[in-house]
Write an enzyme that holds these catalytic residues in place. Structure first.
Site, mmCIF file in Angstrom:
data_model
loop_
_atom_site.group_PDB
_atom_site.id
_atom_site.type_symbol
_atom_site.label_atom_id
_atom_site.label_comp_id
_atom_site.label_asym_id
_atom_site.label_seq_id
_atom_site.Cartn_x
_atom_site.Cartn_y
_atom_site.Cartn_z
ATOM 1 N N ASN A 154 29.178 11.501 -11.524
ATOM 2 C CA ASN A 154 29.922 12.917 -11.937
ATOM 3 C C ASN A 154 29.929 13.103 -13.494
ATOM 4 O O ASN A 154 29.596 14.202 -14.001
ATOM 5 C CB ASN A 154 31.312 12.400 -11.651
ATOM 6 C CG ASN A 154 31.335 12.600 -10.080
ATOM 7 O OD1 ASN A 154 30.425 12.701 -9.218
ATOM 8 N ND2 ASN A 154 32.756 12.049 -9.596
ATOM 9 N N SER B 159 -2.412 50.940 -7.202
ATOM 10 C CA SER B 159 -1.785 51.087 -5.754
ATOM 11 C C SER B 159 -3.010 50.765 -4.766
ATOM 12 O O SER B 159 -4.025 51.055 -5.126
ATOM 13 C CB SER B 159 -1.384 52.333 -5.482
ATOM 14 O OG SER B 159 -1.476 52.776 -4.210
ATOM 15 N N LYS C 247 23.243 23.973 -9.900
ATOM 16 C CA LYS C 247 22.024 24.141 -10.761
ATOM 17 C C LYS C 247 21.035 25.095 -10.369
ATOM 18 O O LYS C 247 20.378 25.770 -11.570
ATOM 19 C CB LYS C 247 21.370 22.706 -10.531
ATOM 20 C CG LYS C 247 22.107 21.606 -11.072
ATOM 21 C CD LYS C 247 21.901 20.236 -10.551
ATOM 22 C CE LYS C 247 23.026 19.160 -10.527
ATOM 23 N NZ LYS C 247 23.987 19.769 -9.721
ATOM 24 N N THR D 45 22.517 62.787 -24.618
ATOM 25 C CA THR D 45 23.529 62.191 -23.834
ATOM 26 C C THR D 45 23.409 62.741 -22.508
ATOM 27 O O THR D 45 23.093 63.869 -22.332
ATOM 28 C CB THR D 45 24.931 62.692 -24.566
ATOM 29 O OG1 THR D 45 24.744 63.903 -24.639
ATOM 30 C CG2 THR D 45 24.746 61.963 -26.033
ATOM 31 N N ASN E 50 1.077 51.876 -12.157
ATOM 32 C CA ASN E 50 2.653 51.636 -12.033
ATOM 33 C C ASN E 50 3.225 50.744 -13.253
ATOM 34 O O ASN E 50 2.708 49.613 -13.323
ATOM 35 C CB ASN E 50 2.892 51.192 -10.760
ATOM 36 C CG ASN E 50 2.256 52.053 -9.680
ATOM 37 O OD1 ASN E 50 2.406 53.383 -9.766
ATOM 38 N ND2 ASN E 50 2.237 51.478 -8.574
ATOM 39 N N TYR F 208 35.576 16.489 -9.584
ATOM 40 C CA TYR F 208 34.528 16.787 -9.161
ATOM 41 C C TYR F 208 34.490 17.072 -7.828
ATOM 42 O O TYR F 208 35.375 16.426 -6.944
ATOM 43 C CB TYR F 208 33.438 15.644 -9.352
ATOM 44 C CG TYR F 208 32.113 15.777 -8.862
ATOM 45 C CD1 TYR F 208 31.253 16.568 -9.550
ATOM 46 C CD2 TYR F 208 31.639 15.505 -7.352
ATOM 47 C CE1 TYR F 208 30.088 16.884 -8.923
ATOM 48 C CE2 TYR F 208 30.525 15.734 -6.959
ATOM 49 C CZ TYR F 208 29.444 16.335 -7.682
ATOM 50 O OH TYR F 208 28.305 16.951 -7.165
ATOM 51 N N GLN G 123 27.380 20.582 -7.112
ATOM 52 C CA GLN G 123 25.853 20.438 -6.747
ATOM 53 C C GLN G 123 25.230 21.784 -6.722
ATOM 54 O O GLN G 123 24.036 21.911 -7.229
ATOM 55 C CB GLN G 123 25.743 19.494 -5.684
ATOM 56 C CG GLN G 123 24.092 19.269 -5.441
ATOM 57 C CD GLN G 123 23.929 18.081 -4.598
ATOM 58 O OE1 GLN G 123 23.998 16.939 -4.757
ATOM 59 N NE2 GLN G 123 23.370 18.401 -3.249
ATOM 60 N N SER H 190 19.701 16.837 -3.421
ATOM 61 C CA SER H 190 19.446 17.814 -4.464
ATOM 62 C C SER H 190 18.314 17.723 -5.277
ATOM 63 O O SER H 190 17.997 18.468 -6.258
ATOM 64 C CB SER H 190 20.917 17.929 -5.492
ATOM 65 O OG SER H 190 21.112 16.767 -5.985
ATOM 66 N N GLU I 112 9.603 47.731 -14.183
ATOM 67 C CA GLU I 112 10.540 47.687 -12.772
ATOM 68 C C GLU I 112 11.014 46.235 -12.391
ATOM 69 O O GLU I 112 12.096 46.260 -12.160
ATOM 70 C CB GLU I 112 9.528 48.283 -11.700
ATOM 71 C CG GLU I 112 9.273 49.773 -11.925
ATOM 72 C CD GLU I 112 8.262 50.336 -10.815
ATOM 73 O OE1 GLU I 112 8.739 51.093 -10.292
ATOM 74 O OE2 GLU I 112 6.922 49.709 -10.918
HETATM 75 N N1 ARG Z 1 23.779 15.506 -7.322
HETATM 76 C C1 ARG Z 1 24.868 15.533 -7.637
HETATM 77 C C2 ARG Z 1 25.365 16.985 -8.109
HETATM 78 O O1 ARG Z 1 24.626 17.606 -8.527
HETATM 79 C C3 ARG Z 1 25.272 14.402 -8.685
HETATM 80 C C4 ARG Z 1 26.836 14.294 -8.636
HETATM 81 C C5 ARG Z 1 27.218 13.532 -7.351
HETATM 82 N N2 ARG Z 1 28.516 12.858 -7.303
HETATM 83 C C6 ARG Z 1 29.238 12.552 -5.973
HETATM 84 N N3 ARG Z 1 30.389 12.105 -6.492
HETATM 85 N N4 ARG Z 1 28.700 12.694 -5.208
HETATM 86 O O2 ARG Z 1 26.354 17.189 -8.389
#
Ligand code: ARG
Length: 456
Positions: free
Chosen positions: A104, A271, A319, A149, A279, A311, A316, A17, A284
Protein backbone atom coordinates in the site's frame (compact mmCIF):
# COMPACT_ATOMS: atom_id res chain seq x y z
CA UNK A 1 -0.74 -19.65 4.10
CA UNK A 2 -4.23 -18.39 4.81
CA UNK A 3 -5.89 -20.04 1.81
CA UNK A 4 -6.95 -23.62 1.05
CA UNK A 5 -7.68 -23.18 -2.63
CA UNK A 6 -5.98 -21.15 -5.35
CA UNK A 7 -7.75 -18.07 -6.69
CA UNK A 8 -10.21 -18.71 -9.47
CA UNK A 9 -8.66 -17.98 -12.90
CA UNK A 10 -11.28 -15.40 -13.80
CA UNK A 11 -10.83 -13.63 -10.48
CA UNK A 12 -7.12 -13.70 -10.96
CA UNK A 13 -7.56 -11.88 -14.24
CA UNK A 14 -9.79 -9.31 -12.60
CA UNK A 15 -7.31 -8.84 -9.79
CA UNK A 16 -4.25 -8.60 -12.00
CA UNK A 17 -2.67 -5.22 -12.50
CA UNK A 18 0.68 -6.29 -13.94
CA UNK A 19 -0.69 -5.81 -17.44
CA UNK A 20 -0.69 -2.08 -16.83
CA UNK A 21 1.43 -1.38 -13.74
CA UNK A 22 4.40 -3.27 -15.21
CA UNK A 23 5.60 0.04 -16.54
CA UNK A 24 6.38 1.13 -12.97
CA UNK A 25 9.22 -1.38 -12.57
CA UNK A 26 11.99 1.23 -12.49
CA UNK A 27 10.21 3.21 -9.78
CA UNK A 28 9.44 0.03 -7.87
CA UNK A 29 13.10 -0.96 -7.85
CA UNK A 30 14.18 2.56 -6.87
CA UNK A 31 11.75 2.52 -3.94
CA UNK A 32 12.97 -0.91 -2.86
CA UNK A 33 16.64 0.07 -3.07
CA UNK A 34 15.95 3.05 -0.80
CA UNK A 35 13.89 0.93 1.59
CA UNK A 36 16.52 -1.84 1.80
CA UNK A 37 19.29 0.71 2.30
CA UNK A 38 17.35 2.22 5.19
CA UNK A 39 16.66 -1.23 6.69
CA UNK A 40 20.43 -1.85 6.68
CA UNK A 41 21.36 1.54 8.15
CA UNK A 42 18.83 1.32 10.96
CA UNK A 43 19.86 -2.23 11.89
CA UNK A 44 16.48 -3.73 11.03
CA UNK A 45 18.45 -5.93 8.61
CA UNK A 46 22.16 -6.65 8.94
CA UNK A 47 24.40 -4.55 6.69
CA UNK A 48 25.23 -7.70 4.75
CA UNK A 49 21.58 -8.65 4.17
CA UNK A 50 20.77 -5.13 2.99
CA UNK A 51 23.80 -5.09 0.71
CA UNK A 52 22.78 -8.40 -0.89
CA UNK A 53 19.25 -7.15 -1.51
CA UNK A 54 20.45 -3.83 -2.95
CA UNK A 55 23.00 -5.54 -5.20
CA UNK A 56 20.32 -7.99 -6.38
CA UNK A 57 17.90 -5.17 -7.15
CA UNK A 58 20.54 -3.23 -9.03
CA UNK A 59 21.54 -6.21 -11.13
CA UNK A 60 17.88 -6.83 -11.84
CA UNK A 61 17.46 -3.23 -12.93
CA UNK A 62 20.26 -3.65 -15.46
CA UNK A 63 18.85 -6.91 -16.81
CA UNK A 64 15.32 -5.56 -17.12
CA UNK A 65 16.59 -2.47 -18.89
CA UNK A 66 18.47 -4.62 -21.40
CA UNK A 67 15.57 -7.01 -21.85
CA UNK A 68 17.65 -9.98 -20.61
CA UNK A 69 14.93 -10.56 -18.01
CA UNK A 70 11.19 -9.92 -18.33
CA UNK A 71 8.54 -9.47 -15.66
CA UNK A 72 6.93 -12.88 -14.93
CA UNK A 73 3.54 -12.58 -16.67
CA UNK A 74 1.68 -14.62 -14.04
CA UNK A 75 2.61 -12.22 -11.21
CA UNK A 76 -0.28 -10.27 -9.70
CA UNK A 77 1.29 -6.84 -9.95
CA UNK A 78 4.62 -5.14 -10.52
CA UNK A 79 5.57 -5.32 -6.83
CA UNK A 80 5.10 -9.09 -6.71
CA UNK A 81 6.84 -9.48 -10.06
CA UNK A 82 9.98 -7.70 -8.84
CA UNK A 83 10.00 -9.72 -5.63
CA UNK A 84 9.70 -12.99 -7.57
CA UNK A 85 12.61 -12.00 -9.81
CA UNK A 86 14.69 -10.93 -6.82
CA UNK A 87 14.05 -14.23 -5.09
CA UNK A 88 15.16 -16.14 -8.21
CA UNK A 89 18.35 -14.13 -8.11
CA UNK A 90 19.34 -13.97 -4.43
CA UNK A 91 17.22 -16.64 -2.80
CA UNK A 92 15.07 -16.58 0.32
CA UNK A 93 16.73 -13.47 1.72
CA UNK A 94 14.73 -11.50 -0.87
CA UNK A 95 11.77 -12.09 1.45
CA UNK A 96 13.35 -9.72 4.00
CA UNK A 97 12.92 -6.74 1.68
CA UNK A 98 9.25 -6.49 2.58
CA UNK A 99 10.01 -5.97 6.29
CA UNK A 100 8.29 -2.83 7.60
CA UNK A 101 6.62 -2.16 4.28
CA UNK A 102 3.32 -2.89 2.57
CA UNK A 103 2.32 -2.79 -1.07
CA UNK A 104 0.00 0.00 0.00
CA UNK A 105 2.78 2.46 0.73
CA UNK A 106 4.89 0.90 -2.01
CA UNK A 107 2.38 1.49 -4.79
CA UNK A 108 1.81 5.15 -4.07
CA UNK A 109 5.56 5.69 -3.74
CA UNK A 110 5.93 4.24 -7.24
CA UNK A 111 3.20 6.43 -8.70
CA UNK A 112 4.65 9.55 -7.11
CA UNK A 113 8.11 8.79 -8.49
CA UNK A 114 6.61 8.11 -11.90
CA UNK A 115 4.54 11.28 -11.99
CA UNK A 116 7.41 13.41 -10.73
CA UNK A 117 9.45 12.38 -13.79
CA UNK A 118 6.52 12.87 -16.10
CA UNK A 119 5.99 16.38 -14.75
CA UNK A 120 9.53 17.17 -15.84
CA UNK A 121 9.23 15.43 -19.22
CA UNK A 122 5.96 17.15 -20.06
CA UNK A 123 7.22 20.48 -18.81
CA UNK A 124 10.05 20.25 -21.33
CA UNK A 125 7.74 19.33 -24.21
CA UNK A 126 5.36 22.18 -23.45
CA UNK A 127 8.27 24.61 -23.23
CA UNK A 128 9.43 23.48 -26.69
CA UNK A 129 5.94 24.21 -27.98
CA UNK A 130 6.05 27.66 -26.40
CA UNK A 131 9.40 28.23 -28.11
CA UNK A 132 7.77 27.42 -31.45
CA UNK A 133 4.96 29.85 -30.74
CA UNK A 134 7.56 32.55 -30.10
CA UNK A 135 9.41 31.75 -33.33
CA UNK A 136 6.28 31.80 -35.45
CA UNK A 137 4.94 34.93 -33.74
CA UNK A 138 8.17 36.81 -34.42
CA UNK A 139 7.35 36.63 -38.13
CA UNK A 140 3.89 38.06 -37.73
CA UNK A 141 3.98 41.28 -35.75
CA UNK A 142 2.48 43.06 -38.76
CA UNK A 143 0.21 40.33 -40.13
CA UNK A 144 -3.34 41.61 -39.79
CA UNK A 145 -6.36 39.33 -39.48
CA UNK A 146 -9.90 39.72 -38.17
CA UNK A 147 -10.14 39.45 -34.40
CA UNK A 148 -13.43 37.83 -33.44
CA UNK A 149 -15.96 37.71 -30.67
CA UNK A 150 -18.94 35.36 -31.15
CA UNK A 151 -16.95 34.13 -34.19
CA UNK A 152 -17.96 37.44 -35.82
CA UNK A 153 -15.40 39.98 -36.97
CA UNK A 154 -14.90 42.38 -34.07
CA UNK A 155 -11.66 44.34 -34.35
CA UNK A 156 -8.58 43.62 -36.44
CA UNK A 157 -5.59 42.17 -34.60
CA UNK A 158 -2.13 40.95 -35.54
CA UNK A 159 -1.37 37.26 -35.86
CA UNK A 160 1.49 37.36 -33.33
CA UNK A 161 -0.99 38.64 -30.76
CA UNK A 162 -3.38 35.79 -31.48
CA UNK A 163 -0.67 33.13 -31.28
CA UNK A 164 0.87 34.57 -28.13
CA UNK A 165 -2.46 34.10 -26.37
CA UNK A 166 -1.68 30.36 -26.55
CA UNK A 167 1.82 30.96 -25.25
CA UNK A 168 0.33 32.33 -22.01
CA UNK A 169 -2.19 29.50 -21.70
CA UNK A 170 0.65 27.00 -21.91
CA UNK A 171 2.70 29.07 -19.46
CA UNK A 172 -0.10 28.75 -16.91
CA UNK A 173 -0.28 25.03 -17.65
CA UNK A 174 3.38 24.71 -16.76
CA UNK A 175 2.85 26.76 -13.62
CA UNK A 176 0.10 24.33 -12.61
CA UNK A 177 2.36 21.40 -13.40
CA UNK A 178 5.19 22.80 -11.28
CA UNK A 179 2.81 23.45 -8.45
CA UNK A 180 1.36 19.94 -8.63
CA UNK A 181 4.87 18.55 -8.65
CA UNK A 182 5.47 20.00 -5.18
CA UNK A 183 2.61 17.97 -3.73
CA UNK A 184 3.59 14.88 -5.72
CA UNK A 185 7.09 15.06 -4.30
CA UNK A 186 6.27 13.92 -0.76
CA UNK A 187 7.04 10.48 0.60
CA UNK A 188 4.36 7.98 1.67
CA UNK A 189 6.99 5.29 2.19
CA UNK A 190 6.99 3.94 5.73
CA UNK A 191 3.26 4.37 6.21
CA UNK A 192 3.01 0.58 5.99
CA UNK A 193 -0.37 -0.95 5.26
CA UNK A 194 -2.11 1.98 6.96
CA UNK A 195 -0.98 2.41 10.57
CA UNK A 196 2.79 2.68 10.40
CA UNK A 197 5.11 0.04 11.79
CA UNK A 198 6.77 -1.05 15.03
CA UNK A 199 10.16 -1.39 13.35
CA UNK A 200 12.50 1.54 14.00
CA UNK A 201 12.39 2.80 10.42
CA UNK A 202 13.73 6.16 9.28
CA UNK A 203 11.21 7.70 6.91
CA UNK A 204 13.34 10.82 6.46
CA UNK A 205 16.15 8.66 5.14
CA UNK A 206 14.10 6.89 2.46
CA UNK A 207 12.51 10.20 1.50
CA UNK A 208 15.92 11.76 1.05
CA UNK A 209 17.29 8.79 -0.89
CA UNK A 210 14.37 9.05 -3.29
CA UNK A 211 14.62 12.82 -3.68
CA UNK A 212 11.30 13.50 -1.94
CA UNK A 213 11.05 16.91 -0.37
CA UNK A 214 9.25 15.78 2.77
CA UNK A 215 7.49 12.91 4.51
CA UNK A 216 3.68 12.68 4.57
CA UNK A 217 2.82 13.10 8.26
CA UNK A 218 -0.24 10.84 8.51
CA UNK A 219 0.11 7.18 7.57
CA UNK A 220 -3.60 6.77 6.78
CA UNK A 221 -3.54 9.78 4.52
CA UNK A 222 -0.24 8.72 2.98
CA UNK A 223 -1.57 5.40 1.67
CA UNK A 224 -5.00 6.62 0.65
CA UNK A 225 -4.30 10.04 -0.85
CA UNK A 226 -4.65 10.28 -4.62
CA UNK A 227 -5.21 14.08 -4.71
CA UNK A 228 -1.80 14.47 -6.27
CA UNK A 229 -2.89 12.27 -9.18
CA UNK A 230 -6.19 14.12 -9.52
CA UNK A 231 -4.31 17.40 -9.60
CA UNK A 232 -2.04 16.04 -12.28
CA UNK A 233 -5.07 14.97 -14.32
CA UNK A 234 -6.60 18.42 -13.85
CA UNK A 235 -3.45 19.91 -15.29
CA UNK A 236 -3.68 17.39 -18.15
CA UNK A 237 -7.35 18.14 -18.84
CA UNK A 238 -6.81 21.91 -18.84
CA UNK A 239 -3.77 21.63 -21.10
CA UNK A 240 -5.75 19.46 -23.52
CA UNK A 241 -8.56 22.01 -23.46
CA UNK A 242 -6.06 24.69 -24.52
CA UNK A 243 -4.61 22.51 -27.26
CA UNK A 244 -8.12 21.67 -28.40
CA UNK A 245 -9.03 25.35 -28.78
CA UNK A 246 -5.92 25.91 -30.87
CA UNK A 247 -6.78 22.77 -32.84
CA UNK A 248 -10.27 24.07 -33.51
CA UNK A 249 -8.88 27.35 -34.82
CA UNK A 250 -6.40 25.55 -37.05
CA UNK A 251 -9.20 23.39 -38.43
CA UNK A 252 -11.31 26.46 -39.19
CA UNK A 253 -8.40 28.40 -40.64
CA UNK A 254 -7.47 25.46 -42.84
CA UNK A 255 -10.98 25.25 -44.32
CA UNK A 256 -11.42 26.68 -47.82
CA UNK A 257 -13.85 29.28 -46.47
CA UNK A 258 -11.16 30.81 -44.28
CA UNK A 259 -8.04 29.74 -46.15
CA UNK A 260 -5.84 31.39 -43.52
CA UNK A 261 -3.41 28.52 -43.18
CA UNK A 262 -1.86 25.79 -45.31
CA UNK A 263 -0.92 22.72 -43.30
CA UNK A 264 2.16 20.73 -44.12
CA UNK A 265 1.68 17.38 -45.87
CA UNK A 266 3.37 15.70 -42.91
CA UNK A 267 0.56 16.65 -40.53
CA UNK A 268 -2.40 15.99 -42.82
CA UNK A 269 -3.82 12.92 -44.51
CA UNK A 270 -5.81 12.19 -47.62
CA UNK A 271 -9.13 10.44 -48.06
CA UNK A 272 -9.49 6.91 -49.39
CA UNK A 273 -12.24 8.00 -51.76
CA UNK A 274 -11.97 11.74 -52.39
CA UNK A 275 -8.67 12.42 -54.15
CA UNK A 276 -8.81 16.17 -53.57
CA UNK A 277 -8.86 15.91 -49.75
CA UNK A 278 -6.16 17.03 -47.36
CA UNK A 279 -7.51 16.67 -43.84
CA UNK A 280 -6.23 18.37 -40.69
CA UNK A 281 -6.09 15.10 -38.74
CA UNK A 282 -3.55 16.11 -36.14
CA UNK A 283 -5.68 19.01 -35.00
CA UNK A 284 -8.81 16.86 -35.09
CA UNK A 285 -7.18 14.15 -33.02
CA UNK A 286 -5.92 16.71 -30.51
CA UNK A 287 -9.49 17.96 -30.21
CA UNK A 288 -10.88 14.43 -30.02
CA UNK A 289 -8.38 13.12 -27.50
CA UNK A 290 -9.25 15.99 -25.19
CA UNK A 291 -12.42 14.05 -24.43
CA UNK A 292 -10.55 11.00 -23.25
CA UNK A 293 -8.30 13.03 -20.96
CA UNK A 294 -11.38 14.68 -19.42
CA UNK A 295 -12.60 11.10 -18.97
CA UNK A 296 -9.37 10.18 -17.19
CA UNK A 297 -9.91 13.02 -14.72
CA UNK A 298 -13.55 12.03 -14.19
CA UNK A 299 -12.55 8.38 -13.67
CA UNK A 300 -10.21 9.20 -10.87
CA UNK A 301 -12.50 11.72 -9.20
CA UNK A 302 -15.31 9.20 -9.29
CA UNK A 303 -13.05 6.35 -8.20
CA UNK A 304 -12.09 8.21 -5.04
CA UNK A 305 -15.32 9.82 -3.97
CA UNK A 306 -16.77 7.07 -1.84
CA UNK A 307 -13.70 5.34 -0.49
CA UNK A 308 -13.45 4.98 3.27
CA UNK A 309 -9.95 5.21 4.75
CA UNK A 310 -7.48 3.77 4.09
CA UNK A 311 -6.43 1.66 1.07
CA UNK A 312 -9.17 -0.04 -0.95
CA UNK A 313 -8.55 -2.23 -3.95
CA UNK A 314 -10.57 0.20 -6.07
CA UNK A 315 -7.46 2.33 -6.01
CA UNK A 316 -5.66 -0.10 -8.27
CA UNK A 317 -7.80 1.53 -10.97
CA UNK A 318 -5.91 4.81 -10.54
CA UNK A 319 -3.12 3.86 -12.91
CA UNK A 320 -4.72 3.44 -16.31
CA UNK A 321 -6.27 6.92 -16.41
CA UNK A 322 -2.95 8.41 -15.34
CA UNK A 323 -0.96 6.50 -17.92
CA UNK A 324 -3.52 7.32 -20.57
CA UNK A 325 -3.32 11.04 -19.87
CA UNK A 326 0.48 11.00 -19.78
CA UNK A 327 0.69 9.05 -23.04
CA UNK A 328 -1.87 11.27 -24.73
CA UNK A 329 -0.02 14.45 -23.78
CA UNK A 330 3.28 12.97 -24.92
CA UNK A 331 1.72 12.43 -28.35
CA UNK A 332 -0.44 15.49 -28.71
CA UNK A 333 1.86 18.25 -27.43
CA UNK A 334 4.67 17.57 -29.93
CA UNK A 335 2.19 16.80 -32.72
CA UNK A 336 0.54 20.19 -32.30
CA UNK A 337 3.97 21.80 -32.02
CA UNK A 338 4.90 20.26 -35.36
CA UNK A 339 1.64 21.38 -36.90
CA UNK A 340 2.29 24.98 -35.91
CA UNK A 341 6.00 24.91 -36.76
CA UNK A 342 5.29 23.78 -40.32
CA UNK A 343 2.11 25.77 -40.99
CA UNK A 344 2.16 28.37 -43.72
CA UNK A 345 0.06 31.37 -42.91
CA UNK A 346 -1.65 32.97 -45.88
CA UNK A 347 -1.20 36.51 -44.73
CA UNK A 348 -2.73 38.17 -47.78
CA UNK A 349 -5.97 36.22 -47.27
CA UNK A 350 -6.05 37.18 -43.60
CA UNK A 351 -5.72 40.83 -44.48
CA UNK A 352 -8.32 40.54 -47.25
CA UNK A 353 -10.77 39.03 -44.77
CA UNK A 354 -10.85 42.34 -42.92
CA UNK A 355 -11.94 44.23 -46.07
CA UNK A 356 -15.46 45.57 -45.82
CA UNK A 357 -16.06 43.99 -42.42
CA UNK A 358 -16.70 47.29 -40.60
CA UNK A 359 -14.24 46.23 -37.92
CA UNK A 360 -12.80 49.74 -37.72
CA UNK A 361 -16.16 51.31 -36.84
CA UNK A 362 -15.16 51.68 -33.19
CA UNK A 363 -12.13 53.68 -34.31
CA UNK A 364 -14.28 56.25 -36.05
CA UNK A 365 -16.40 56.56 -32.91
CA UNK A 366 -13.21 56.88 -30.84
CA UNK A 367 -12.01 59.58 -33.26
CA UNK A 368 -15.20 61.59 -32.78
CA UNK A 369 -15.04 61.10 -29.03
CA UNK A 370 -11.46 62.35 -29.20
CA UNK A 371 -12.82 65.52 -30.86
CA UNK A 372 -14.96 66.13 -27.80
CA UNK A 373 -18.22 64.41 -28.79
CA UNK A 374 -19.80 62.26 -26.05
CA UNK A 375 -19.10 58.62 -26.99
CA UNK A 376 -22.80 57.71 -27.08
CA UNK A 377 -23.43 60.37 -29.76
CA UNK A 378 -20.33 59.28 -31.65
CA UNK A 379 -21.62 55.68 -31.55
CA UNK A 380 -24.92 56.83 -33.03
CA UNK A 381 -23.27 58.80 -35.85
CA UNK A 382 -21.02 55.91 -36.80
CA UNK A 383 -24.05 53.62 -36.78
CA UNK A 384 -25.53 55.84 -39.48
CA UNK A 385 -22.26 55.79 -41.43
CA UNK A 386 -22.27 51.98 -41.32
CA UNK A 387 -25.86 51.86 -42.55
CA UNK A 388 -24.98 54.18 -45.41
CA UNK A 389 -22.08 51.92 -46.41
CA UNK A 390 -24.26 48.82 -46.28
CA UNK A 391 -26.80 50.49 -48.55
CA UNK A 392 -24.01 51.55 -50.91
CA UNK A 393 -22.47 48.08 -50.67
CA UNK A 394 -19.05 49.46 -49.75
CA UNK A 395 -16.68 48.98 -46.84
CA UNK A 396 -15.85 51.76 -44.38
CA UNK A 397 -12.38 52.01 -45.84
CA UNK A 398 -13.90 52.76 -49.24
CA UNK A 399 -15.71 55.93 -48.08
CA UNK A 400 -14.63 59.18 -49.69
CA UNK A 401 -14.13 62.32 -47.67
CA UNK A 402 -17.16 64.14 -49.16
CA UNK A 403 -19.61 61.44 -48.16
CA UNK A 404 -18.09 61.13 -44.71
CA UNK A 405 -18.23 64.88 -44.15
CA UNK A 406 -22.04 64.73 -44.45
CA UNK A 407 -22.48 62.87 -41.19
CA UNK A 408 -21.25 65.43 -38.67
CA UNK A 409 -19.81 68.91 -38.50
CA UNK A 410 -16.87 67.38 -36.67
CA UNK A 411 -16.21 65.15 -39.66
CA UNK A 412 -16.49 68.09 -42.05
CA UNK A 413 -13.59 69.85 -40.33
CA UNK A 414 -10.99 67.29 -41.33
CA UNK A 415 -12.54 64.34 -43.17
CA UNK A 416 -9.16 63.00 -44.25
CA UNK A 417 -8.01 62.60 -40.66
CA UNK A 418 -11.23 60.72 -39.97
CA UNK A 419 -10.72 58.54 -43.05
CA UNK A 420 -7.21 57.71 -41.92
CA UNK A 421 -8.46 55.96 -38.77
CA UNK A 422 -10.59 53.65 -40.89
CA UNK A 423 -7.72 51.59 -42.27
CA UNK A 424 -6.99 48.33 -40.46
CA UNK A 425 -3.34 49.30 -40.07
CA UNK A 426 -4.28 52.50 -38.25
CA UNK A 427 -6.86 50.64 -36.21
CA UNK A 428 -4.35 48.03 -35.06
CA UNK A 429 -1.61 50.60 -34.41
CA UNK A 430 -3.97 52.65 -32.27
CA UNK A 431 -4.45 49.83 -29.74
CA UNK A 432 -1.08 50.37 -28.16
CA UNK A 433 -2.13 49.84 -24.56
CA UNK A 434 -0.22 47.25 -22.53
CA UNK A 435 -1.27 43.82 -23.78
CA UNK A 436 -3.01 45.40 -26.78
CA UNK A 437 -2.70 44.42 -30.42
CA UNK A 438 -0.57 47.30 -31.76
CA UNK A 439 2.63 45.83 -33.23
CA UNK A 440 4.70 47.81 -30.70
CA UNK A 441 2.66 46.41 -27.79
CA UNK A 442 2.85 42.89 -29.19
CA UNK A 443 6.64 43.21 -29.54
CA UNK A 444 6.83 44.18 -25.87
CA UNK A 445 4.62 41.22 -24.99
CA UNK A 446 6.82 38.92 -27.06
CA UNK A 447 9.93 40.09 -25.20
CA UNK A 448 8.23 39.41 -21.88
CA UNK A 449 7.17 35.94 -23.05
CA UNK A 450 10.65 35.17 -24.29
CA UNK A 451 12.20 36.22 -20.98
CA UNK A 452 9.63 34.17 -19.07
CA UNK A 453 10.44 31.06 -21.09
CA UNK A 454 14.18 31.52 -20.67
CA UNK A 455 13.82 31.91 -16.93
CA UNK A 456 11.84 28.69 -16.45
N1 ARG B 1 -1.65 -3.60 -7.25
C1 ARG B 1 -2.07 -2.85 -6.13
C2 ARG B 1 -2.52 -1.45 -6.56
O1 ARG B 1 -2.19 -1.07 -7.60
C3 ARG B 1 -0.97 -2.73 -5.13
C4 ARG B 1 -1.45 -2.56 -3.74
C5 ARG B 1 -2.07 -3.80 -3.29
N2 ARG B 1 -2.46 -3.72 -1.91
C6 ARG B 1 -3.36 -4.54 -1.40
N3 ARG B 1 -3.66 -4.36 -0.16
N4 ARG B 1 -3.95 -5.46 -2.10
O2 ARG B 1 -3.21 -0.76 -5.84
Amino acid sequence: GRFDAPTDALIERLNNSLVFDGRLWRQDIAGSVAHATMLGKTGILTPDEAAQIVAGLEALRGDLAQGVVILPPDAEDVHTAIEVLLKERIGAIAGKLHTARSRNDQVCTDIRLYLRDECDNLNTKIAVFQGTILEVSAQHFDTILPGCTHLQHAQPIVLAHHLLAYYWMLERDRERLNDTRKRINRSPLGAGALAGTGFPIDRGMTAELLGFESVLPNSLDAVSDRDFAIEFLSFAAITMMHLSRLAEEIILWNSPEYGFVLLDDGVTTGSSIMPQKKNPDVAELARGKTGRVYGDLMSLLTLMKGLPLAYNKDMQEDKEPLFDAVDTLHLVVPAMQKTLATAQFRTERMKRATAGDFSTATDLADYLAGQGLPFREAHEIVGRVVRYCIEKKIGLEQLDSDSLAEFSPLLRENPDAALAVLTVEACVAARNSEGGTAPESVRAQWILANETLKRS
